[in-house]
Design a protein around this motif. Sequence first.
Motif, PDB file in Angstrom:
ATOM      1  N   ALA A  52       0.834  -1.208   0.000  1.00  0.00           N
ATOM      2  CA  ALA A  52       0.000   0.000   0.000  1.00  0.00           C
ATOM      3  C   ALA A  52       0.866   1.254   0.000  1.00  0.00           C
ATOM      4  CB  ALA A  52      -0.915  -0.004   1.221  1.00  0.00           C
ATOM      5  N   GLY A  53       2.000   1.209   0.702  1.00  0.00           N
ATOM      6  CA  GLY A  53       2.897   2.354   0.720  1.00  0.00           C
ATOM      7  C   GLY A  53       3.576   2.581  -0.616  1.00  0.00           C
ATOM      8  N   LEU A  54       3.776   1.534  -1.394  1.00  0.00           N
ATOM      9  CA  LEU A  54       4.445   1.662  -2.693  1.00  0.00           C
ATOM     10  C   LEU A  54       3.494   2.026  -3.824  1.00  0.00           C
ATOM     11  CD1 LEU A  54       6.849  -1.444  -2.601  1.00  0.00           C
ATOM     12  CD2 LEU A  54       7.462   0.951  -2.271  1.00  0.00           C
ATOM     13  N   ALA A 201     -17.876  -1.745   5.649  1.00  0.00           N
ATOM     14  CA  ALA A 201     -17.345  -0.377   5.742  1.00  0.00           C
ATOM     15  C   ALA A 201     -16.778   0.102   4.410  1.00  0.00           C
ATOM     16  CB  ALA A 201     -16.265  -0.320   6.813  1.00  0.00           C
ATOM     17  N   PHE A 202     -17.045  -0.616   3.338  1.00  0.00           N
ATOM     18  CA  PHE A 202     -16.460  -0.305   2.026  1.00  0.00           C
ATOM     19  C   PHE A 202     -16.841   1.095   1.561  1.00  0.00           C
ATOM     20  CE2 PHE A 202     -16.220  -0.289  -2.571  1.00  0.00           C
ATOM     21  CZ  PHE A 202     -15.048  -0.984  -2.829  1.00  0.00           C
ATOM     22  N   ASP A 203     -15.839   1.861   1.124  1.00  0.00           N
ATOM     23  CA  ASP A 203     -16.045   3.217   0.599  1.00  0.00           C
ATOM     24  C   ASP A 203     -15.224   3.353  -0.676  1.00  0.00           C
ATOM     25  OD1 ASP A 203     -16.278   5.878   0.007  1.00  0.00           O
ATOM     26  OD2 ASP A 203     -15.858   6.598   2.041  1.00  0.00           O
ATOM     27  N   ALA A 204     -15.901   3.500  -1.806  1.00  0.00           N
ATOM     28  CA  ALA A 204     -15.220   3.567  -3.103  1.00  0.00           C
ATOM     29  C   ALA A 204     -14.273   4.766  -3.203  1.00  0.00           C
ATOM     30  CB  ALA A 204     -16.253   3.624  -4.227  1.00  0.00           C
ATOM     31  N   ALA A 283     -12.142  -0.478   3.202  1.00  0.00           N
ATOM     32  CA  ALA A 283     -12.494  -0.192   4.593  1.00  0.00           C
ATOM     33  C   ALA A 283     -11.816   1.067   5.118  1.00  0.00           C
ATOM     34  CB  ALA A 283     -12.128  -1.384   5.481  1.00  0.00           C
ATOM     35  N   VAL A 284     -10.534   1.237   4.824  1.00  0.00           N
ATOM     36  CA  VAL A 284      -9.784   2.419   5.281  1.00  0.00           C
ATOM     37  C   VAL A 284      -8.840   2.861   4.177  1.00  0.00           C
ATOM     38  CG1 VAL A 284      -9.894   1.699   7.712  1.00  0.00           C
ATOM     39  CG2 VAL A 284      -7.934   1.050   6.312  1.00  0.00           C
ATOM     40  N   PRO A 285      -8.434   4.145   4.126  1.00  0.00           N
ATOM     41  CA  PRO A 285      -7.480   4.595   3.106  1.00  0.00           C
ATOM     42  C   PRO A 285      -6.165   3.827   3.194  1.00  0.00           C
ATOM     43  CG  PRO A 285      -8.511   6.468   4.193  1.00  0.00           C
ATOM     44  CD  PRO A 285      -8.910   5.252   4.968  1.00  0.00           C
ATOM     45  N   LEU A 298      -4.689  -3.834  12.345  1.00  0.00           N
ATOM     46  CA  LEU A 298      -4.828  -2.376  12.475  1.00  0.00           C
ATOM     47  C   LEU A 298      -6.114  -1.884  11.819  1.00  0.00           C
ATOM     48  CD1 LEU A 298      -3.647   0.408  13.225  1.00  0.00           C
ATOM     49  CD2 LEU A 298      -2.516   0.417  10.991  1.00  0.00           C
ATOM     50  N   ILE A 299      -6.433  -2.409  10.658  1.00  0.00           N
ATOM     51  CA  ILE A 299      -7.654  -1.988   9.953  1.00  0.00           C
ATOM     52  C   ILE A 299      -8.883  -2.270  10.818  1.00  0.00           C
ATOM     53  CG2 ILE A 299      -9.150  -2.549   7.983  1.00  0.00           C
ATOM     54  CD1 ILE A 299      -6.540  -3.007   6.374  1.00  0.00           C
ATOM     55  N   LEU A 300      -8.930  -3.438  11.421  1.00  0.00           N
ATOM     56  CA  LEU A 300     -10.087  -3.768  12.259  1.00  0.00           C
ATOM     57  C   LEU A 300     -10.139  -2.887  13.506  1.00  0.00           C
ATOM     58  CD1 LEU A 300     -10.227  -7.668  12.016  1.00  0.00           C
ATOM     59  CD2 LEU A 300     -11.583  -5.966  10.782  1.00  0.00           C
ATOM     60  N   ARG A 301      -8.982  -2.518  14.063  1.00  0.00           N
ATOM     61  CA  ARG A 301      -8.992  -1.592  15.198  1.00  0.00           C
ATOM     62  C   ARG A 301      -9.524  -0.234  14.776  1.00  0.00           C
ATOM     63  NH1 ARG A 301      -4.031  -4.196  16.627  1.00  0.00           N
ATOM     64  NH2 ARG A 301      -2.763  -2.543  15.674  1.00  0.00           N
ATOM     65  N   ASN A 302      -9.144   0.219  13.580  1.00  0.00           N
ATOM     66  CA  ASN A 302      -9.636   1.496  13.065  1.00  0.00           C
ATOM     67  C   ASN A 302     -11.144   1.467  12.818  1.00  0.00           C
ATOM     68  OD1 ASN A 302      -7.082   2.541  13.143  1.00  0.00           O
ATOM     69  ND2 ASN A 302      -6.693   2.360  10.939  1.00  0.00           N
TER      70      ASN A 302
END
Length: 469
Positions: A52-54, A201-204, A283-285, A298-302
């Motif tokens: 994701a960082g790359l 939690a999906f956000d396009a 779910a998250v950026p 981490l995603i689930l904690r967010n």
Amino acid sequence: MSIFTRLKPIDSVHDNPGGERLKPTLSWPHLVALGVGGIVGTGIYTLIGQAAGLAGPGMVISFLIAGVVSACAALAYAEMATMMPAAGSAYTYSYVVMGEPVAWFVGWSLILEYTVVCAAVAVGWSAYAGGFMVWLDLPITPALLAGPEAGGIVNLPAVAISLAVAALLAAGTRESATVNFVLVILKLAALAAFIALALPAFDAKHFTPFLPYGISSLGENGMKLGVLPAASLIFFAFYGFDTISTAAEEAKRPGRDLSIGIVGSMLLCTAIYIVVAIAAIGAVPAASFATSAEPLALILRNLGRASWSAMIGGAAVLAFPTVIMVFMYGQSRIFFVMARDRLLPGSLAKVNAKTGTPIAVTLFTGVVSAVIAGLAPLKLIAELANSGTLCAFVAVSLAMLIYRRRDPNRPRVFRTPLAWLVGPLAILGCAYLFWNLPALTQRLFLIWNAIGIVVYAVYGVKKSRLAQG
């Protein structure tokens, strides 16, 4: 006999002394579980953050590219493994088709691959184990949870798990395969739970911009960014099916079981990876988990799912050892077969009469992996492992094409469809992914193989079985 004409006869791959033969104890469910156990691990549980960082949201395309290249290689592996159901994987196929010097180069690269993979997965396991211990409020010393590059002293959990898995493998192949089968089910259940919790939690909008760094570009610090560099990194997430071919000699019905294991595990895991990547970014950026060593937790904690986050972490803690087990198994078998061919000391080819396993080489692999895991950073380890794997995939695809020309009438239990398209795609795809690895990784790979050339020139050239006639 010139070293360049030393080809192992294909009909001799099973002609081995009684004390240097492996027992056929595995059926196709064990082999599929072996493949899935090796494929699903650090790549999706941990390196998804690095990807994701790359590449940002474009890492979905990175997974697809790496998956297509790996699938092409998997088809070549299936043809060669069912035609030569003997231990050694790419090393054995290269020995039969391209000769001893090429086989040594491939085998030496596989030793690098499997050893470093074991270390990388151990480091990923340690990250989830540390997070799980924090959730349980257990007393931990941060300096013992990371190597020097990450600000610690030694990654003690990574060392411990490497040694523990080596001990289990030394106990017996079928026993460790059964443990692997159970833990693979747990690991897949955890990923299914993650998908089910993340999709609502999906956000396009999180997919815009989809390619923030393009296909390939250079960052401010000279780091390679974009879809292709990310694919070169997360290629690590796709191999594992090749370890099935190292188990060929231990398959009960290799003609059927190997093709089911290799192709089945590869297709299943490619689908899982792409769905998990889409669910994670939706779910998250992507930027919010790009630097995490435990991105799924981490995603689930967010998302406010702390308990489920801990359960995912707990599942990773229990299931990651299956990946270490699979690759340590593959490493010990590569060592074993090279020793059986006397390119390495023959003492490493001794099989314990009680367990049916090469105990000495298995424990040696565990110790070396433990040292690397305790001291080296994850990203460097994963990229270095990729270099050895890409080399092996090129060798197997090339061997398939050469042998199609050399002996087109030999019976093939599994025939790669569209071989003259699939083979070149695998070769060119792997070469291009290698080109996109960091320069340091490429240099380390060349240094490792330069050492290998010296070892072969000093020892293997004179001691090999073919040299002895």
